[in-house]
Design a protein around this motif. Structure first.
Motif, PDB file in Angstrom:
ATOM      1  N   THR A  66       0.822  -1.207   0.000  1.00 51.14           N
ATOM      2  CA  THR A  66       0.000   0.000   0.000  1.00 51.14           C
ATOM      3  C   THR A  66       0.856   1.257   0.000  1.00 51.14           C
ATOM      4  OG1 THR A  66      -0.126  -0.288   2.400  1.00 51.14           O
ATOM      5  CG2 THR A  66      -2.032  -0.993   1.101  1.00 51.14           C
ATOM      6  N   GLN A  67       1.992   1.213   0.710  1.00 48.90           N
ATOM      7  CA  GLN A  67       2.866   2.378   0.755  1.00 48.90           C
ATOM      8  C   GLN A  67       3.584   2.575  -0.579  1.00 48.90           C
ATOM      9  OE1 GLN A  67       5.312   1.986   4.265  1.00 48.90           O
ATOM     10  NE2 GLN A  67       3.534   2.003   5.617  1.00 48.90           N
ATOM     11  N   ARG A  68       3.898   1.469  -1.238  1.00 55.62           N
ATOM     12  CA  ARG A  68       4.514   1.591  -2.566  1.00 55.62           C
ATOM     13  C   ARG A  68       3.536   2.238  -3.548  1.00 55.62           C
ATOM     14  NH1 ARG A  68       6.703  -3.377  -6.385  1.00 55.62           N
ATOM     15  NH2 ARG A  68       6.419  -2.265  -8.342  1.00 55.62           N
ATOM     16  N   VAL A  69       2.259   1.836  -3.478  1.00 52.95           N
ATOM     17  CA  VAL A  69       1.251   2.439  -4.358  1.00 52.95           C
ATOM     18  C   VAL A  69       1.146   3.933  -4.087  1.00 52.95           C
ATOM     19  CG1 VAL A  69      -1.223   2.519  -4.860  1.00 52.95           C
ATOM     20  CG2 VAL A  69      -0.060   0.313  -4.705  1.00 52.95           C
ATOM     21  N   LYS A  70       1.143   4.313  -2.792  1.00 54.70           N
ATOM     22  CA  LYS A  70       1.085   5.747  -2.453  1.00 54.70           C
ATOM     23  C   LYS A  70       2.295   6.482  -3.007  1.00 54.70           C
ATOM     24  CE  LYS A  70      -1.559   5.415   1.845  1.00 54.70           C
ATOM     25  NZ  LYS A  70      -1.455   5.338   3.300  1.00 54.70           N
ATOM     26  N   LYS A  71       3.472   5.876  -2.873  1.00 56.77           N
ATOM     27  CA  LYS A  71       4.691   6.492  -3.381  1.00 56.77           C
ATOM     28  C   LYS A  71       4.614   6.674  -4.902  1.00 56.77           C
ATOM     29  CE  LYS A  71       8.275   5.276  -0.029  1.00 56.77           C
ATOM     30  NZ  LYS A  71       9.062   6.511  -0.182  1.00 56.77           N
ATOM     31  N   GLU A  72       4.105   5.642  -5.593  1.00 57.24           N
ATOM     32  CA  GLU A  72       3.984   5.737  -7.049  1.00 57.24           C
ATOM     33  C   GLU A  72       2.981   6.827  -7.433  1.00 57.24           C
ATOM     34  OE1 GLU A  72       3.008   1.804  -8.353  1.00 57.24           O
ATOM     35  OE2 GLU A  72       5.083   1.098  -8.266  1.00 57.24           O
ATOM     36  N   THR A 112     -10.199  -6.138   7.990  1.00 64.82           N
ATOM     37  CA  THR A 112      -9.437  -7.275   7.429  1.00 64.82           C
ATOM     38  C   THR A 112      -8.958  -7.014   6.007  1.00 64.82           C
ATOM     39  OG1 THR A 112     -11.525  -8.323   6.826  1.00 64.82           O
ATOM     40  CG2 THR A 112     -10.480  -9.041   8.852  1.00 64.82           C
ATOM     41  N   LYS A 113      -9.799  -6.405   5.160  1.00 63.61           N
ATOM     42  CA  LYS A 113      -9.364  -6.158   3.776  1.00 63.61           C
ATOM     43  C   LYS A 113      -8.212  -5.165   3.756  1.00 63.61           C
ATOM     44  CE  LYS A 113     -10.789  -4.858  -0.855  1.00 63.61           C
ATOM     45  NZ  LYS A 113     -11.852  -4.394  -1.760  1.00 63.61           N
ATOM     46  N   LYS A 114      -8.323  -4.140   4.604  1.00 61.89           N
ATOM     47  CA  LYS A 114      -7.248  -3.154   4.696  1.00 61.89           C
ATOM     48  C   LYS A 114      -5.943  -3.824   5.123  1.00 61.89           C
ATOM     49  CE  LYS A 114      -8.305   0.784   6.716  1.00 61.89           C
ATOM     50  NZ  LYS A 114      -8.497   1.795   7.797  1.00 61.89           N
ATOM     51  N   MET A 115      -6.045  -4.732   6.084  1.00 61.76           N
ATOM     52  CA  MET A 115      -4.849  -5.455   6.535  1.00 61.76           C
ATOM     53  C   MET A 115      -4.263  -6.311   5.406  1.00 61.76           C
ATOM     54  SD  MET A 115      -6.176  -6.653  10.297  1.00 61.76           S
ATOM     55  CE  MET A 115      -4.818  -7.771  10.616  1.00 61.76           C
ATOM     56  N   ALA A 116      -5.153  -6.964   4.637  1.00 63.52           N
ATOM     57  CA  ALA A 116      -4.708  -7.886   3.592  1.00 63.52           C
ATOM     58  C   ALA A 116      -3.925  -7.181   2.493  1.00 63.52           C
ATOM     59  CB  ALA A 116      -5.915  -8.604   2.987  1.00 63.52           C
ATOM     60  N   THR A 117      -4.109  -5.873   2.353  1.00 61.42           N
ATOM     61  CA  THR A 117      -3.369  -5.137   1.312  1.00 61.42           C
ATOM     62  C   THR A 117      -1.974  -4.740   1.770  1.00 61.42           C
ATOM     63  OG1 THR A 117      -4.235  -2.997   2.043  1.00 61.42           O
ATOM     64  CG2 THR A 117      -5.516  -4.179   0.384  1.00 61.42           C
ATOM     65  N   ASN A 118      -1.696  -4.852   3.048  1.00 62.96           N
ATOM     66  CA  ASN A 118      -0.398  -4.415   3.590  1.00 62.96           C
ATOM     67  C   ASN A 118       0.605  -5.571   3.578  1.00 62.96           C
ATOM     68  OD1 ASN A 118      -0.354  -1.472   5.110  1.00 62.96           O
ATOM     69  ND2 ASN A 118      -2.384  -2.283   4.690  1.00 62.96           N
ATOM     70  N   THR A 119       0.995  -5.950   2.390  1.00 64.05           N
ATOM     71  CA  THR A 119       1.888  -7.096   2.215  1.00 64.05           C
ATOM     72  C   THR A 119       3.273  -6.641   1.767  1.00 64.05           C
ATOM     73  OG1 THR A 119       1.150  -7.340  -0.072  1.00 64.05           O
ATOM     74  CG2 THR A 119       0.008  -8.649   1.595  1.00 64.05           C
ATOM     75  N   ILE A 120       4.234  -7.519   1.992  1.00 60.99           N
ATOM     76  CA  ILE A 120       5.590  -7.271   1.513  1.00 60.99           C
ATOM     77  C   ILE A 120       6.250  -8.629   1.248  1.00 60.99           C
ATOM     78  CG2 ILE A 120       6.826  -7.308   3.743  1.00 60.99           C
ATOM     79  CD1 ILE A 120       8.261  -4.711   2.744  1.00 60.99           C
ATOM     80  N   ARG A 121       7.138  -8.667   0.291  1.00 53.68           N
ATOM     81  CA  ARG A 121       7.891  -9.898   0.020  1.00 53.68           C
ATOM     82  C   ARG A 121       9.183  -9.866   0.814  1.00 53.68           C
ATOM     83  NH1 ARG A 121       5.588 -13.263  -3.295  1.00 53.68           N
ATOM     84  NH2 ARG A 121       3.977 -12.493  -4.695  1.00 53.68           N
ATOM     85  N   LEU A 122       9.472 -10.987   1.461  1.00 54.65           N
ATOM     86  CA  LEU A 122      10.670 -11.070   2.290  1.00 54.65           C
ATOM     87  C   LEU A 122      11.925 -11.100   1.430  1.00 54.65           C
ATOM     88  CD1 LEU A 122       9.516 -13.645   4.992  1.00 54.65           C
ATOM     89  CD2 LEU A 122       9.555 -11.144   5.157  1.00 54.65           C
ATOM     90  N   PRO A 123      13.061 -10.660   1.980  1.00 55.03           N
ATOM     91  CA  PRO A 123      14.309 -10.641   1.203  1.00 55.03           C
ATOM     92  C   PRO A 123      14.721 -12.031   0.729  1.00 55.03           C
ATOM     93  CG  PRO A 123      14.546  -9.454   3.281  1.00 55.03           C
ATOM     94  CD  PRO A 123      13.220 -10.132   3.332  1.00 55.03           C
TER      95      PRO A 123
END
Length: 905
Positions: free
Chosen positions: A600-606, A823-834
């Motif tokens: 979600t933060q990446r989308v905001k940044k874009e 829950t939907k808001k939480m589900a969008t806050n994902t990140i891929r691990l290194p």
């Protein structure tokens, strides 16, 4: 026959079943309706070409539906226990059979009943009647995977005869009774669909078999859906069913949109104006003309610079090609979820225009792992209960039946990641459904650049199968290495069943460096369009720069203000440069963008970036944007000056496409476009991250051929062809070693790709599905499949939240989350691990630790639909989390960083 069951269930205290003959009739009727109202004319033609006429082709199709579960008429199936082990239900159904003369069935115990599953058993029975293997193998594969060898069929009646006839003694009356009723089902079927005997059932090509297997699976799934086709009470013998009414109601519950029938048009200029509000540019007009002139259009490759409207050209091409080849949908594939999301709105606008003109309702689907979280897609009305005939105007809907993991590709209009296309060349269960969906459509693959050797194997093979189905394919690229261009056309051509050496083709197909360029197949001919209106060149100065000169050069370039971009090859390097540059220029003037931000933060940044330096944006006086490949792939942004790590030539040119992209006013110091390349080395000692991502060999060749000035677009094709050519250049021993290492590396990759890759279509003497999916990819999940076709390590995605004094919150927010509401808001806050946590040697331990943590701390998440099946982590008050020996730290400016626990204290 009325005593044989096909389905049974105990629910809400009641006992329900469905007679076998009822399910066979349901499926035959449904597959017939799918043939008429869902299958495109192009798909039907493929079957008709082997059968002779449309009526006979439909009869073959319905006969498959009628006979698909014939082998449920065996003791091995009839003695199966119900799913929820309802003793009373099982007992009553067996008693029905006892009353009909199947003495001993109630107490029968078969030691190897699981060796004769009914799909395989169906193929066995058909072949025992003399039915050809192309037809029988479709029955054998209708549960997702055809048999591997003919021997698997032959041994059945030799080794497991009791599974078919209750006992092995052929003279026994019970044995004879099973045999007679099985043959009666077969005879009823061939009589009903107008075939004289087993030999009259026609043989098919392998590609036609795949289409019909996919259609049979689809029909079986629809006919097995109890919402559409309900079971009946145990005391009902089926006589209460009005078959005509049952089929009409059931099909209408599933059926939401009529088949797209593209409208004829003669004026391309008017079509562009209607669809997009502008007249076609030269490149767009020439692509349309090429399609118009082709009598048997196949694959079209459009190579053209950024900004000429390749997307709009492809959308018009879809309409033209669908009309010419009898297709009824579209698949538009892009490299990433971000690019798929980015183009989704544009394609929805195009489809809106189509349905307004045609007054049709159509279904549009977004196909990737995060589609459900896309707001634009989420706003599209769901199709449940829509009265199509009552619609005054056409509309876009989304049919929820197509939201399943294996049914998604069956929808009519699809935007998705290229993985969804590449997966059509990966052996996986139910692959026929993916082929069925793709073969209905015009396929567009966007941003095809120099796919690596591994991914290319899947791309070429998927293209070859499209050729086998005569599916038109449009490939869009800024430019392609000539060898890749030829491979794409060649594989499509070979898929059509022709020999490459007999193709009528230009001598310089692989070395043609005209630009723009259209290459396409028209029956046996390969054509190229090389003459276009001369475009005005932009001269871009190329400067090689050492890292220690970066800060000083930035100071000079931005002394009068301006927007600088810095694109590097790894997340870690981007983060290191952010520290360095923000210390000198101030945090307020520096922005960081890469893939290791919470989604979600990446989308905001874009979004913020687009609002600052996108088209028609109000630009800040001074800004430095540091990022990774995400900048080169998906954002329409414009830099006044650009710095980049050394990368392969075609990717450098992609990056240059973000420099002086639009006609706007710029600071005096930056009126001339300047491009600075970091990381070059006369001794070929490249940055370790760049080497890991791209390899020494391509970096060496790019460095060697990179000029001091590039004319965009005139030099694009020439530079790419030079870089990817296999000619000899003398750059010393290090280069020779790198070249040899590269060749070995590519051979290994190609070989590895072939392990799970689908074989060539329609090989000689291969008019059936036996062995089609032999040695499938061991993991059937889509995420693992995507990793397989991209040759990427399995990446682990987690939901990230932060611990607060009173609960949990999103990172960067203070408000506590409510698990029921948010829950939907939480589900969008994902990140891929290194990668360090998901490499081959560490991924199992990482997943094991995460699963234990989630069972212990996040058990309640699994009760929520949006969170079910996800893994999550809760960061501590310092935004940190310890996992598998690594300390993860999340920073709103930097994104995710990690270090080995114990290092630096």
């Amino acid at each position: 026959m009325e005593s044989l069951w096909a389905k049974k269930v105990e629910k809400n205290g009641g006992l329900y079943w469905l007679p076998l003959v009822q399910h066979l009739n349901d499926t035959a009727e449904i597959i017939g309706l799918l043939w008429e109202h869902w299958l495109s004319q192009g798909q039907r033609n493929l079957v008709i070409s082997f059968v002779g006429d449309e009526n006979k082709a439909k009869n073959v199709t319905q006969l498959l539906g009628y006979l698909h579960d014939q082998a449920k008429c065996t003791p091995a199936f009839q003695t199966k226990t119900s799913y929820n082990k309802s003793d009373d239900l099982d007992k009553q159904l067996l008693e029905k059979l006892e009353k009909e003369g199947f003495i001993g069935i109630s107490t029968l115990f078969l030691t190897n009943s699981n060796k004769s599953l009914h799909a395989l058993a169906g193929q066995v029975l058909l072949e025992s009647y003399g039915v050809n293997q192309s037809f029988s193998s479709i029955i054998g594969g209708h549960h997702g995977k055809p048999v591997d060898t003919s021997q698997d069929v032959k041994i059945q009646l030799e080794s497991y005869e009791a599974n078919y006839f209750q006992n092995e003694k052929e003279e026994d009356p019970i044995h004879q009774k099973w045999k007679a009723i099985q043959k009666k089902i077969f005879n009823d079927g061939i009589a009903k669909y107008d075939f004289k005997d087993a030999e009259a059932i026609p043989e098919l090509s392998q590609s036609a078999c795949v289409i019909l297997e996919g259609l049979l699976i689809m029909a079986d799934w629809i006919a097995s859906n109890e919402t559409y086709f309900p079971l009946i009470e145990i005391d009902d013998d089926g006589s209460s069913i009005n078959q005509e009414e049952r089929i009409q109601i059931g099909f209408e519950r599933w059926f939401k949109t009529y088949m797209w029938e593209p409208e004829e048009f003669s004026d391309t200029v008017k079509l562009y104006d209607d669809r997009f509000g502008f007249e076609p540019r030269d490149v767009q007009a020439k692509l349309s003309m090429s399609i118009q002139q082709a009598s048997k259009p196949g694959i079209f490759i459009l190579e053209a610079p950024m900004g000429v409207g390749k997307t709009e050209a492809a959308l018009v091409a879809i309409e033209q090609l669908a009309l010419k080849t009898g297709r009824a949908g579209m698949f538009f594939g892009l490299p990433t979820q971000a690019t798929s999301n980015g183009i989704f709105t544009r394609i929805k606008g195009w489809l809106d225009n189509i349905i307004k003109d045609a007054d049709q309702t159509q279904s549009l689907n977004l196909l990737h792992g995060k589609a459900a979280l896309n707001d634009e897609f989420d706003k599209i009305p769901k199709a449940q209960g829509i009265d199509i005939d009552g619609e005054e105007n056409g509309t876009i809907i989304t049919n929820e039946w197509f939201h399943g993991r294996k049914t998604g590709m069956l929808d009519d209009f699809i935007v998705g990641t290229v993985d969804q296309f590449l997966l059509s060349a990966l052996k996986q269960k139910h692959l026929a459904l993916r082929h069925l969906g793709l073969s209905k459509k015009v396929v567009v693959i966007d941003e095809v650049h120099a796919y690596d050797a591994y991914m290319g194997q899947f791309l070429y093979q998927a293209i070859r199968w499209m050729g086998a189905y005569s599916v038109p394919v449009v490939i869009l690229s800024a430019t392609l290495p000539g060898e890749r261009r030829e491979e794409l056309v060649k594989n499509y051509y070979l898929g059509t069943g022709k020999k490459w050496k007999e193709a009528i083709k230009p001598d310089n197909l692989a070395i043609q460096n005209a630009y723009p360029l259209i290459t396409y197949s028209d029956g046996s001919k390969i054509e190229q369009v090389t003459q276009f209106e001369k475009q005005k060149d932009r001269k871009v100065n190329i400067n090689r720069l050492d890292d220690n000169e970066l800060l000083g050069t930035l100071e000079d370039c931005l002394s009068d203000g301006g927007i600088a971009g810095i694109i590097v090859n790894t997340v870690r390097r981007a983060q290191e440069l952010y520290h360095l540059i923000s210390d000198q220029f101030g945090l307020e003037n520096v922005e960081l963008l890469h893939s290791s931000f919470i989604a979600t933060q990446r989308v905001k940044k874009e979004t913020n970036l687009m609002s600052e330096i996108g088209k028609n944006a109000i630009r800040p006086d001074k800004k430095i944007i540091i990022g990774t490949q995400v900048i080169e792939q998906s954002l329409d942004i414009d830099f006044d000056v650009l710095f980049s790590d050394l990368a392969p030539m075609d990717l450098l040119i992609q990056r240059i496409g973000r420099l002086h992209r639009h006609e706007i006013s710029r600071p005096n110091m930056l009126k001339t476009p300047r491009f600075y390349v970091l990381g070059t080395s006369q001794t070929f000692e490249f940055n370790s991250g760049s080497k890991a991502v791209y390899g020494d060999y391509l970096l060496m060749r790019t460095q060697h051929f990179l000029p001091e000035q590039i004319n965009i677009p005139s030099d694009i094709s020439f530079l790419v062809q030079e870089t990817y050519a296999k000619d000899e250049i003398d750059l010393g021993e290090a280069y020779r070693k790198a070249k040899n290492d590269q060749e070995v590396f590519l051979r290994c990759k190609e070989q590895r790709a072939k392990t799970f890759r689908l074989d060539n279509p329609n090989k000689p003497n291969k008019g059936n599905l036996i062995g089609w999916l032999k040695n499938p990819n061991p993991d059937d999940s889509e995420e693992k499949g995507s990793a397989q076709v991209r040759d990427s390590s399995d990446s682990i995605e987690v939901i990230v939240v932060k611990k607060t004094e009173t609960g949990i919150s999103l990172v960067g927010e203070d408000k506590d989350l409510d698990l029921l509401i948010d829950t939907k808001k939480m589900a969008t806050n994902t990140i891929r691990l290194p990668q360090a946590l998901s490499a081959d040697w560490t991924i199992d331990k990482t997943i094991s630790e995460l699963e234990m943590y989630n069972k212990r701390k996040l058990f309640d998440w699994q009760r929520q639909s949006w969170l079910k099946g996800s893994l999550g982590i809760i960061l501590d008050e310092n935004n940190q989390f310890l996992l598998n020996g690594y300390r993860l730290t999340y920073d709103l400016q930097l994104g995710l960083t990690y270090e080995k626990e114990g290092i630096n204290g």
